[in-house]
Design a protein around this motif. Structure first.
Motif, mmCIF file in Angstrom:
data_model
loop_
_atom_site.group_PDB
_atom_site.id
_atom_site.type_symbol
_atom_site.label_atom_id
_atom_site.label_comp_id
_atom_site.label_asym_id
_atom_site.label_seq_id
_atom_site.Cartn_x
_atom_site.Cartn_y
_atom_site.Cartn_z
ATOM 1 N N HIS A 34 0.824 -1.197 0.000
ATOM 2 C CA HIS A 34 0.000 0.000 0.000
ATOM 3 C C HIS A 34 0.868 1.262 0.000
ATOM 4 O O HIS A 34 0.621 2.208 -0.766
ATOM 5 C CB HIS A 34 -0.922 -0.016 1.228
ATOM 6 N N LEU A 35 1.891 1.263 0.863
ATOM 7 C CA LEU A 35 2.767 2.434 0.920
ATOM 8 C C LEU A 35 3.514 2.629 -0.402
ATOM 9 O O LEU A 35 3.702 3.770 -0.871
ATOM 10 C CB LEU A 35 3.752 2.283 2.082
ATOM 11 N N GLY A 36 3.928 1.522 -1.020
ATOM 12 C CA GLY A 36 4.586 1.624 -2.316
ATOM 13 C C GLY A 36 3.668 2.192 -3.379
ATOM 14 O O GLY A 36 4.078 3.029 -4.207
ATOM 15 N N ALA A 37 2.387 1.720 -3.353
ATOM 16 C CA ALA A 37 1.422 2.240 -4.328
ATOM 17 C C ALA A 37 1.158 3.728 -4.107
ATOM 18 O O ALA A 37 1.009 4.505 -5.073
ATOM 19 C CB ALA A 37 0.120 1.448 -4.227
ATOM 20 N N LEU A 38 1.136 4.152 -2.849
ATOM 21 C CA LEU A 38 0.933 5.577 -2.570
ATOM 22 C C LEU A 38 2.128 6.419 -3.034
ATOM 23 O O LEU A 38 1.957 7.535 -3.548
ATOM 24 C CB LEU A 38 0.699 5.776 -1.066
ATOM 25 N N ASN A 39 3.320 5.888 -2.857
ATOM 26 C CA ASN A 39 4.493 6.632 -3.323
ATOM 27 C C ASN A 39 4.510 6.733 -4.848
ATOM 28 O O ASN A 39 4.938 7.758 -5.409
ATOM 29 C CB ASN A 39 5.775 5.960 -2.817
ATOM 30 N N VAL A 40 4.054 5.682 -5.515
ATOM 31 C CA VAL A 40 3.945 5.753 -6.979
ATOM 32 C C VAL A 40 2.903 6.789 -7.358
ATOM 33 O O VAL A 40 3.079 7.569 -8.315
ATOM 34 C CB VAL A 40 3.601 4.369 -7.559
ATOM 35 N N ALA A 41 1.778 6.805 -6.602
ATOM 36 C CA ALA A 41 0.720 7.756 -6.906
ATOM 37 C C ALA A 41 1.183 9.196 -6.711
ATOM 38 O O ALA A 41 0.780 10.112 -7.438
ATOM 39 C CB ALA A 41 -0.497 7.466 -6.038
ATOM 40 N N PHE A 42 2.040 9.463 -5.723
ATOM 41 C CA PHE A 42 2.525 10.818 -5.443
ATOM 42 C C PHE A 42 3.908 11.082 -6.061
ATOM 43 O O PHE A 42 4.588 12.028 -5.625
ATOM 44 C CB PHE A 42 2.603 11.031 -3.924
ATOM 45 N N SER A 43 4.302 10.270 -7.015
ATOM 46 C CA SER A 43 5.630 10.460 -7.614
ATOM 47 C C SER A 43 5.760 11.804 -8.319
ATOM 48 O O SER A 43 6.851 12.380 -8.412
ATOM 49 C CB SER A 43 5.924 9.321 -8.594
ATOM 50 N N GLY A 44 4.661 12.342 -8.825
ATOM 51 C CA GLY A 44 4.717 13.630 -9.506
ATOM 52 C C GLY A 44 4.452 14.811 -8.606
ATOM 53 O O GLY A 44 4.439 15.960 -9.079
ATOM 54 N N SER A 45 4.252 14.574 -7.306
ATOM 55 C CA SER A 45 3.939 15.666 -6.375
ATOM 56 C C SER A 45 5.219 16.259 -5.806
ATOM 57 O O SER A 45 6.334 15.736 -6.001
ATOM 58 C CB SER A 45 3.047 15.147 -5.242
ATOM 59 N N ALA A 46 5.067 17.325 -5.050
ATOM 60 C CA ALA A 46 6.211 17.975 -4.420
ATOM 61 C C ALA A 46 6.776 17.091 -3.313
ATOM 62 O O ALA A 46 6.103 16.204 -2.765
ATOM 63 C CB ALA A 46 5.794 19.334 -3.859
ATOM 64 N N LEU A 47 8.049 17.354 -2.988
ATOM 65 C CA LEU A 47 8.729 16.546 -1.972
ATOM 66 C C LEU A 47 8.034 16.660 -0.627
ATOM 67 O O LEU A 47 7.910 15.671 0.109
ATOM 68 C CB LEU A 47 10.189 16.998 -1.862
ATOM 69 N N GLN A 48 7.581 17.887 -0.284
ATOM 70 C CA GLN A 48 6.919 18.066 1.005
ATOM 71 C C GLN A 48 5.639 17.218 1.098
ATOM 72 O O GLN A 48 5.345 16.635 2.143
ATOM 73 C CB GLN A 48 6.562 19.546 1.221
ATOM 74 N N GLU A 49 4.902 17.105 0.010
ATOM 75 C CA GLU A 49 3.694 16.282 0.020
ATOM 76 C C GLU A 49 4.022 14.805 0.176
ATOM 77 O O GLU A 49 3.305 14.082 0.887
ATOM 78 C CB GLU A 49 2.897 16.525 -1.262
ATOM 79 N N ARG A 50 5.082 14.360 -0.478
ATOM 80 C CA ARG A 50 5.464 12.941 -0.349
ATOM 81 C C ARG A 50 5.905 12.631 1.090
ATOM 82 O O ARG A 50 5.567 11.579 1.647
ATOM 83 C CB ARG A 50 6.572 12.594 -1.336
ATOM 84 N N ILE A 51 6.676 13.566 1.665
ATOM 85 C CA ILE A 51 7.102 13.346 3.059
ATOM 86 C C ILE A 51 5.880 13.338 3.982
ATOM 87 O O ILE A 51 5.751 12.478 4.868
ATOM 88 C CB ILE A 51 8.108 14.436 3.476
ATOM 89 N N TYR A 52 4.978 14.306 3.782
ATOM 90 C CA TYR A 52 3.767 14.359 4.607
ATOM 91 C C TYR A 52 2.933 13.095 4.449
ATOM 92 O O TYR A 52 2.419 12.551 5.436
ATOM 93 C CB TYR A 52 2.948 15.592 4.204
ATOM 94 N N MET A 53 2.816 12.601 3.215
ATOM 95 C CA MET A 53 2.037 11.384 2.967
ATOM 96 C C MET A 53 2.653 10.197 3.672
ATOM 97 O O MET A 53 1.952 9.405 4.334
ATOM 98 C CB MET A 53 1.954 11.144 1.454
#
Length: 385
Positions: free
Chosen positions: A103-122
């Motif tokens: 699940h966490l891997g799928a979320l990181n793939v989903a947020f791959s195009g987002s800003a770094l701060q959003e990925r860290i927050y997620m």
């Protein structure tokens, strides 16, 4: 899944969806609503499918939640946490950890195009939610274990209460059996002792009737013997009647020191009572057996051993109580000793049966002083756990 957890789960689905409408500017709110209702349907159907289908629905939900995060922004992380609550309960253990990693891997793939701060927050939000979910799951398990232990304790309490009732019933049966045996012994005593005395008195009266006219002195002497025989018979009759009419309650009725006191007062012999260890309360059946055995041993010491001194020693230990009844009377002859060791008379046989009935043993020490030893197991409160 509990009702409270289901409320949290659906709250993580509905509340973020409503808030995201006001936070984000979506081009097509109708399409968003359709996707949200599809996610809600997937979450609802997963708990109602049979057999292994709920696991498949949970996997689809976690992948769908990752897709929703990619399509509709960071607010959709909360429906992803809702999916985490679902599959962590369906598949606890290593499978749950594996799905959480997927699940966490799928979320990181989903947020791959987002800003770094959003990925860290997620990632921090998901990991924190996973940790809190684990604590919540352990707390729930602890509550279930507590309830299970409470049910077990209540069950053991009922079993203990039932065992206590059976034990009291058993004690009543033992007491009734002992009373029946005592009635048989008293009736035999009346027949063997007083009956024989009365027959002898009748024969002496007939002889005195014929002797008085011929020899008044011899006749008067015979009348004196008749008077003594009648007095002895009356004393025996009073003793038997006291035993028949003596029906005290269990509390204090089977006190060994009181038995010795009455024996010394009635016979004039020397008595002694000694207690070793901590004298804890005994069950009624144990009290009855000790008292009956002690009384029978004292009766035998006076009747057969011609004892002038008797004593009782009671030793309380953790697992058994040992009573020794000794006397300074005559030791039995070899043939009498063999007869006693192979079963004895009615009295010793009754003592042995009473003792074995409660799981104890009866022993005789033939060496001076002659001693009868009764060993009975005791059961304390902790033994019924």
């Amino acid at each position: 899944m509990t009702r409270e957890l289901q409320i949290i789960r659906y709250g993580l689905l509905i509340i973020p969806a409503i808030l995201s409408v006001y936070v984000y500017d979506y081009p097509d709110y109708g399409l968003f609503t359709f996707y949200f209702l599809l996610q809600l349907l997937l979450a609802t159907a997963g708990s109602r499918l049979p057999r292994s289908w709920p696991v498949l629905a949970a996997i689809l939900e976690l992948l769908y939640s990752a897709w929703m995060c990619r399509e509709y922004g960071l607010m959709m992380i909360f429906p992803a946490i809702s999916a985490l609550l679902c599959y962590s309960r369906l598949l606890p253990g290593s499978m749950s950890i594996l799905l959480a990693g997927l699940h966490l891997g799928a979320l990181n793939v989903a947020f791959s195009g987002s800003a770094l701060q959003e990925r860290i927050y997620m990632n921090l939000t998901f990991l924190l939610a996973a940790g809190l979910n684990e604590l919540l799951w352990r707390t729930g398990r602890g509550r279930e274990d507590t309830l299970f232990l409470y049910d077990e304790l209540r069950k053991k309490h009922f079993e203990l209460d039932e065992a206590r009732n059976r034990l009291l019933q058993f004690a009543s049966q033992v007491e009734n059996a002992a009373q029946a045996e005592e009635r048989v012994r008293i009736s035999r005593q009346l027949h063997d002792d007083i009956g024989h005395r009365l027959i002898r008195v009748k024969m002496m009266v007939e002889a005195a009737i014929h002797t008085l006219p011929v020899s008044p002195e011899a006749g008067l002497d015979m009348m004196g013997q008749i008077r003594d025989q009648l007095a002895a018979s009356m004393d025996n009759m009073r003793t038997a009647l006291r035993q028949v009419n003596y029906a005290p309650q269990l509390e204090g009725a089977y006190a060994l020191d009181r038995l010795l006191e009455e024996t010394g007062r009635d016979t004039g012999i020397e008595t002694s009572y000694q207690v070793e260890g901590y004298a804890y309360p005994l069950y009624p059946s144990i009290q009855v057996v000790l008292y009956k055995n002690a009384r029978e041993a004292l009766t035998n010491a006076l009747r057969h051993g011609k004892a002038t001194s008797v004593w009782i020693s009671v030793n309380y230990s953790e697992r058994e109580v040992i009573m020794e009844v000794g006397n300074n009377g005559l030791l039995p002859e070899d043939d009498q000793l063999r007869r006693l060791q192979t079963g004895g008379g009615m009295g010793l046989k009754g003592m042995s049966e009473r003792t074995s009935l409660v799981g104890g043993t009866l022993e005789m020490r033939a060496a001076a002083p002659f001693t009868v030893v009764t060993k009975l197991p005791v059961y304390r409160q902790g033994d019924f756990k």
